[in-house]
Design a protein around this motif. Structure first.
Motif, PDB file in Angstrom:
ATOM      1  N   ASN A 121       0.835  -1.114  -0.045  1.00  0.00           N
ATOM      2  CA  ASN A 121       0.135   0.012   0.015  1.00  0.00           C
ATOM      3  C   ASN A 121       0.794   1.397   0.031  1.00  0.00           C
ATOM      4  O   ASN A 121       2.151   0.966   0.173  1.00  0.00           O
ATOM      5  N   PRO A 122       0.206   2.437  -0.131  1.00  0.00           N
ATOM      6  CA  PRO A 122       1.296   3.727   0.009  1.00  0.00           C
ATOM      7  C   PRO A 122       2.219   3.782   0.758  1.00  0.00           C
ATOM      8  O   PRO A 122       3.315   4.328   0.824  1.00  0.00           O
ATOM      9  N   SER A 123       1.367   3.463   2.043  1.00  0.00           N
ATOM     10  CA  SER A 123       2.394   3.670   3.342  1.00  0.00           C
ATOM     11  C   SER A 123       3.451   2.746   3.483  1.00  0.00           C
ATOM     12  O   SER A 123       4.702   2.966   3.898  1.00  0.00           O
ATOM     13  N   LEU A 124       3.519   1.494   3.014  1.00  0.00           N
ATOM     14  CA  LEU A 124       4.521   0.459   2.944  1.00  0.00           C
ATOM     15  C   LEU A 124       5.442   0.791   1.992  1.00  0.00           C
ATOM     16  O   LEU A 124       6.594   0.664   2.176  1.00  0.00           O
ATOM     17  N   ILE A 125       5.139   1.520   0.682  1.00  0.00           N
ATOM     18  CA  ILE A 125       6.005   1.614  -0.262  1.00  0.00           C
ATOM     19  C   ILE A 125       6.782   3.061   0.250  1.00  0.00           C
ATOM     20  O   ILE A 125       8.007   3.087   0.171  1.00  0.00           O
ATOM     21  N   LEU A 126       6.431   3.734   0.743  1.00  0.00           N
ATOM     22  CA  LEU A 126       6.839   5.082   1.321  1.00  0.00           C
ATOM     23  C   LEU A 126       7.727   4.718   2.344  1.00  0.00           C
ATOM     24  O   LEU A 126       8.907   5.023   2.235  1.00  0.00           O
ATOM     25  N   GLY A 159       2.868 -16.247  -6.261  1.00  0.00           N
ATOM     26  CA  GLY A 159       1.487 -15.978  -6.564  1.00  0.00           C
ATOM     27  C   GLY A 159       1.498 -14.745  -7.110  1.00  0.00           C
ATOM     28  O   GLY A 159       1.959 -14.253  -8.122  1.00  0.00           O
ATOM     29  N   ARG A 160       0.434 -13.890  -6.432  1.00  0.00           N
ATOM     30  CA  ARG A 160       0.167 -12.412  -6.858  1.00  0.00           C
ATOM     31  C   ARG A 160       0.835 -11.261  -5.977  1.00  0.00           C
ATOM     32  O   ARG A 160       1.153 -11.411  -4.964  1.00  0.00           O
ATOM     33  N   VAL A 161       0.969 -10.280  -6.568  1.00  0.00           N
ATOM     34  CA  VAL A 161       1.179  -8.973  -5.699  1.00  0.00           C
ATOM     35  C   VAL A 161      -0.117  -8.027  -5.958  1.00  0.00           C
ATOM     36  O   VAL A 161      -0.659  -7.984  -6.964  1.00  0.00           O
ATOM     37  N   SER A 162      -0.509  -7.367  -4.949  1.00  0.00           N
ATOM     38  CA  SER A 162      -1.329  -6.245  -4.770  1.00  0.00           C
ATOM     39  C   SER A 162      -0.759  -4.876  -5.029  1.00  0.00           C
ATOM     40  O   SER A 162       0.033  -4.538  -3.967  1.00  0.00           O
ATOM     41  N   THR A 163      -1.121  -4.009  -5.810  1.00  0.00           N
ATOM     42  CA  THR A 163      -0.650  -2.901  -6.110  1.00  0.00           C
ATOM     43  C   THR A 163      -1.923  -1.674  -5.962  1.00  0.00           C
ATOM     44  O   THR A 163      -2.831  -1.932  -6.763  1.00  0.00           O
ATOM     45  N   GLU A 164      -1.542  -0.739  -5.229  1.00  0.00           N
ATOM     46  CA  GLU A 164      -2.910   0.026  -4.744  1.00  0.00           C
ATOM     47  C   GLU A 164      -2.700   1.267  -5.812  1.00  0.00           C
ATOM     48  O   GLU A 164      -1.906   1.997  -6.093  1.00  0.00           O
ATOM     49  N   VAL A 165      -4.064   1.607  -6.152  1.00  0.00           N
ATOM     50  CA  VAL A 165      -4.353   3.044  -6.944  1.00  0.00           C
ATOM     51  C   VAL A 165      -4.449   3.896  -5.899  1.00  0.00           C
ATOM     52  O   VAL A 165      -4.720   3.895  -4.828  1.00  0.00           O
ATOM     53  N   ASP A 166      -3.794   5.082  -6.388  1.00  0.00           N
ATOM     54  CA  ASP A 166      -3.779   6.535  -5.599  1.00  0.00           C
ATOM     55  C   ASP A 166      -5.265   6.650  -4.599  1.00  0.00           C
ATOM     56  O   ASP A 166      -6.454   6.825  -5.186  1.00  0.00           O
ATOM     57  N   ILE A 197      -8.387   6.656   4.103  1.00  0.00           N
ATOM     58  CA  ILE A 197      -8.244   7.159   2.798  1.00  0.00           C
ATOM     59  C   ILE A 197      -7.239   8.267   3.046  1.00  0.00           C
ATOM     60  O   ILE A 197      -6.586   8.759   2.430  1.00  0.00           O
ATOM     61  N   ARG A 198      -7.551   9.260   4.061  1.00  0.00           N
ATOM     62  CA  ARG A 198      -6.810  10.257   4.513  1.00  0.00           C
ATOM     63  C   ARG A 198      -5.314   9.928   4.543  1.00  0.00           C
ATOM     64  O   ARG A 198      -4.613  10.787   4.105  1.00  0.00           O
ATOM     65  N   ALA A 199      -5.251   9.005   5.441  1.00  0.00           N
ATOM     66  CA  ALA A 199      -3.675   8.531   5.920  1.00  0.00           C
ATOM     67  C   ALA A 199      -3.001   8.039   4.513  1.00  0.00           C
ATOM     68  O   ALA A 199      -1.806   8.432   4.189  1.00  0.00           O
ATOM     69  N   PHE A 200      -3.707   7.223   3.625  1.00  0.00           N
ATOM     70  CA  PHE A 200      -2.989   6.953   2.239  1.00  0.00           C
ATOM     71  C   PHE A 200      -2.792   8.015   1.376  1.00  0.00           C
ATOM     72  O   PHE A 200      -1.753   8.161   0.761  1.00  0.00           O
ATOM     73  N   ALA A 201      -3.531   8.908   1.497  1.00  0.00           N
ATOM     74  CA  ALA A 201      -3.451  10.208   0.621  1.00  0.00           C
ATOM     75  C   ALA A 201      -2.362  11.030   0.985  1.00  0.00           C
ATOM     76  O   ALA A 201      -1.570  11.391   0.371  1.00  0.00           O
TER      77      ALA A 201
END
Length: 317
Positions: A34-39, A84-91, A298-302
């Motif tokens: 998710n965005p937080s993990l990538i950051l 298997g699979r990776v999950s990649t998140e939309v903004d 949503i706010r936190a990921f944003a």
């Protein structure tokens, strides 16, 4: 046999991390980001060079395009480790824009396919807003599989199941957090543990409903605070678990029993329900916990997406 291996005998184990160098030791089938993990990952010395390489290769492109390149780069590295699979998140800032979610998802899938990865190995993560669910339904019809995230309520799960979503990620730990905070000094940790944990109860309700009615959507418990929550959901289709909790499970030899069972759910008396848009919005509104946690998530990921933007823009200069 350690508890992680026991868990794998009846649940698909997924690693919840952007730190792909940690993955191999736990041998998960899939991984989620998710965005937080990538950051968090790109801020560490181990991965800063990946961000720099991607930015250098795509200078002159809009920031949002570079962000997707970064997300996919991490996904490609993860797919070298998991079978298997990776999950990649939309903004997350697109959470209330159906068409923008669809466009971003198609771009991400296009980047994976250009790198030689089949779309079957990718799940596009979208927030479980009404707009997100409708976007995901259209993507599913196009053969792009989705993972509906920030899911806190039964109505969100039902809408996903009715719209043919591949997988949902109900957030156990964040539900637990809300009820614990709401109870304040009156919270009894022992009484609210295990099967009585409010997050565990939410996922159990969703799992049993899906199995009772033959709904194909995969249920993947997410956002765990302790291994007790994981143990209480053993038998769920999938569980996505942080490296820290995977290590705890790996370090325990205590017996682990299966808690959820599809056959048992089929015999339960659970009525079928459905929600149109108005019904969905009202049901979500009536659930204070889900309304608050969805908005907060949503706010936190944003915020974290914005921080990643700024890091990239700083490197472009």
């Amino acid at each position: 046999m350690n508890q992680l291996d026991q868990l794998k005998s009846f649940t698909t184990v997924v690693a919840d991390t952007g730190n792909f160098k940690q993955l191999a030791q736990f041998a998960p089938r899939d991984a989620t980001t998710n965005p937080s993990l990538i950051l968090k990952a790109v801020q560490s010395p181990d991965y800063a060079h990946l961000l720099e390489e991607v930015v250098a290769a795509h200078k002159g492109k809009p920031t949002d395009e570079i962000v997707d390149q970064v997300l996919v780069r991490f996904g490609l590295e993860i797919l070298k480790v998991v079978p298997g699979r990776v999950s990649t998140e939309v903004d997350a800032r697109l959470s209330f824009d159906k068409l923008a979610n669809i466009a971003r998802a198609r771009r991400i899938i296009g980047l994976y396919e250009a790198a030689g990865i089949s779309r079957e190995r990718v799940l596009i993560k979208v927030a479980s807003t009404w707009e997100g669910i409708q976007a995901a339904a259209e993507l599913e019809r196009d053969g792009i599989h989705t993972n509906l995230t920030l899911l806190f309520s039964f109505c969100q799960a039902v809408a996903c199941g009715d719209n043919g979503i591949q997988l949902i990620s109900p957030f156990v730990g964040r539900i637990y957090d809300w009820y614990k905070k709401s109870a304040g000094a009156g919270w009894d940790e022992a009484a609210q543990a295990g099967l009585n944990d409010p997050g565990v109860k939410s996922v159990t309700q969703i799992y049993n409903y899906f199995k009772k009615h033959g709904i194909k959507t995969e249920v993947m418990g997410a956002s765990f605070r302790n291994i007790g929550q994981i143990q209480a959901l053993a038998g769920c289709d999938l569980l996505t678990i942080s490296p820290e909790l995977l290590a705890q499970l790996q370090g325990s030899e205590a017996p682990l029993a299966q808690a959820l069972d599809a056959k048992a759910a089929e015999a339960m008396d659970i009525p079928r329900v459905s929600f149109d848009e108005a019904g969905f919005r009202f049901a979500l509104n009536q659930d204070a916990m889900a309304t608050e946690k969805l908005a907060e998530g949503i706010r936190a990921f944003a915020v974290d997406s914005g921080k990643l933007d700024k890091m990239i823009e700083g490197l472009v200069k």
